[in-house]
Design a protein around this motif. Structure first.
Motif, PDB file in Angstrom:
ATOM      1  N   THR A 269      77.719 -48.313  -1.960  1.00  0.00           N
ATOM      2  CA  THR A 269      79.873 -47.914  -1.630  1.00  0.00           C
ATOM      3  C   THR A 269      80.384 -48.206  -0.756  1.00  0.00           C
ATOM      4  O   THR A 269      81.579 -49.087  -1.065  1.00  0.00           O
TER       5      THR A 269
ATOM      6  N   SER B 229      77.931 -56.421  -1.746  1.00  0.00           N
ATOM      7  CA  SER B 229      78.358 -55.388  -2.630  1.00  0.00           C
ATOM      8  C   SER B 229      77.667 -54.560  -3.744  1.00  0.00           C
ATOM      9  O   SER B 229      77.948 -55.498  -4.846  1.00  0.00           O
TER      10      SER B 229
ATOM     11  N   ARG C 166      75.795 -50.093  10.022  1.00  0.00           N
ATOM     12  CA  ARG C 166      76.976 -49.239   9.903  1.00  0.00           C
ATOM     13  C   ARG C 166      75.848 -47.933   9.546  1.00  0.00           C
ATOM     14  O   ARG C 166      75.205 -46.469   9.721  1.00  0.00           O
ATOM     15  N   SER C 167      76.351 -47.739   8.080  1.00  0.00           N
ATOM     16  CA  SER C 167      75.638 -47.033   7.179  1.00  0.00           C
ATOM     17  C   SER C 167      74.195 -46.179   7.496  1.00  0.00           C
ATOM     18  O   SER C 167      73.902 -44.899   7.596  1.00  0.00           O
TER      19      SER C 167
ATOM     20  N   GLY D 298      75.420 -47.705   2.322  1.00  0.00           N
ATOM     21  CA  GLY D 298      76.166 -48.738   2.575  1.00  0.00           C
ATOM     22  C   GLY D 298      76.524 -49.685   1.544  1.00  0.00           C
ATOM     23  O   GLY D 298      77.438 -50.036   0.863  1.00  0.00           O
TER      24      GLY D 298
ATOM     25  N   LYS E 288      80.326 -50.170   2.073  1.00  0.00           N
ATOM     26  CA  LYS E 288      80.163 -50.133   3.410  1.00  0.00           C
ATOM     27  C   LYS E 288      79.926 -50.825   3.807  1.00  0.00           C
ATOM     28  O   LYS E 288      78.742 -51.366   3.473  1.00  0.00           O
ATOM     29  N   ASN E 289      79.508 -51.168   5.111  1.00  0.00           N
ATOM     30  CA  ASN E 289      78.379 -51.942   6.142  1.00  0.00           C
ATOM     31  C   ASN E 289      77.478 -50.806   6.704  1.00  0.00           C
ATOM     32  O   ASN E 289      77.013 -49.931   6.538  1.00  0.00           O
TER      33      ASN E 289
END
Length: 166
Positions: free
Chosen positions: A135, A3, A141-142, A132, A137-138
């Protein structure tokens, strides 16, 4: 994937760049594709694309500047510079608008629209991957989420061009 969340990003500037890129990819692609399927005049498609990108980049930059300035006036602790936010929005919107526009300008008409739409969809997916990572997030998926939301919005422009074909 690691990340990028631990890095410091001014959230107002990240929002400005993300919003500018996403909005430009969607609206420019919708405009170009809608006009391209609605008319057979390639010069008109290019003109519409250039005018659309130029006007919208300036409009989005002005809107970003004014909204950040208003936020700053209401909360003096807000560290975002309205001019910087406006410039980020302008550059993001203008640069992203070139992604679907350049294939129309440079490639043969027989397949330039397909390349244009494909390039914009790839751009939306990559933007989602970056979102993603930033942030936490995955990213996959994003990427899919931004691709679907933006793709549906751009498809509306194509549908309007098909329905209102001149």
């Amino acid at each position: 994937m690691r990340s990028m969340k631990k890095h410091h990003f001014d959230r107002d500037y990240v929002r400005s760049s993300f919003f500018g890129v996403e909005d430009s990819l969607v609206s420019t692609t919708g405009l170009i594709a809608g006009v391209a399927v609605g008319t057979q005049d390639a010069k008109f498609v290019i003109l519409a694309g250039l005018v659309g990108v130029a006007v919208e980049a300036v409009s989005m930059a002005a809107g970003e500047f004014l909204s950040e300035e208003t936020t700053h006036d209401l909360d003096k602790r807000d560290k975002a510079n309205p001019i910087t936010g406006g410039l980020i929005m302008f550059v993001s919107y203008f640069a992203a608008g070139l992604i679907p526009l350049l294939p129309i300008m440079l490639l043969p008409k027989s397949y330039s629209l397909y390349v244009s739409v494909f390039a914009a969809l790839v751009g939306l997916f990559i933007l989602g991957l970056i979102k993603g990572k930033v942030t936490g997030k995955n990213p996959l998926r994003s990427g899919i989420e931004v691709l679907i939301v933006g793709g549906v919005a751009a498809a509306i422009g194509i549908a309007v061009g098909v329905v209102l074909k001149i």
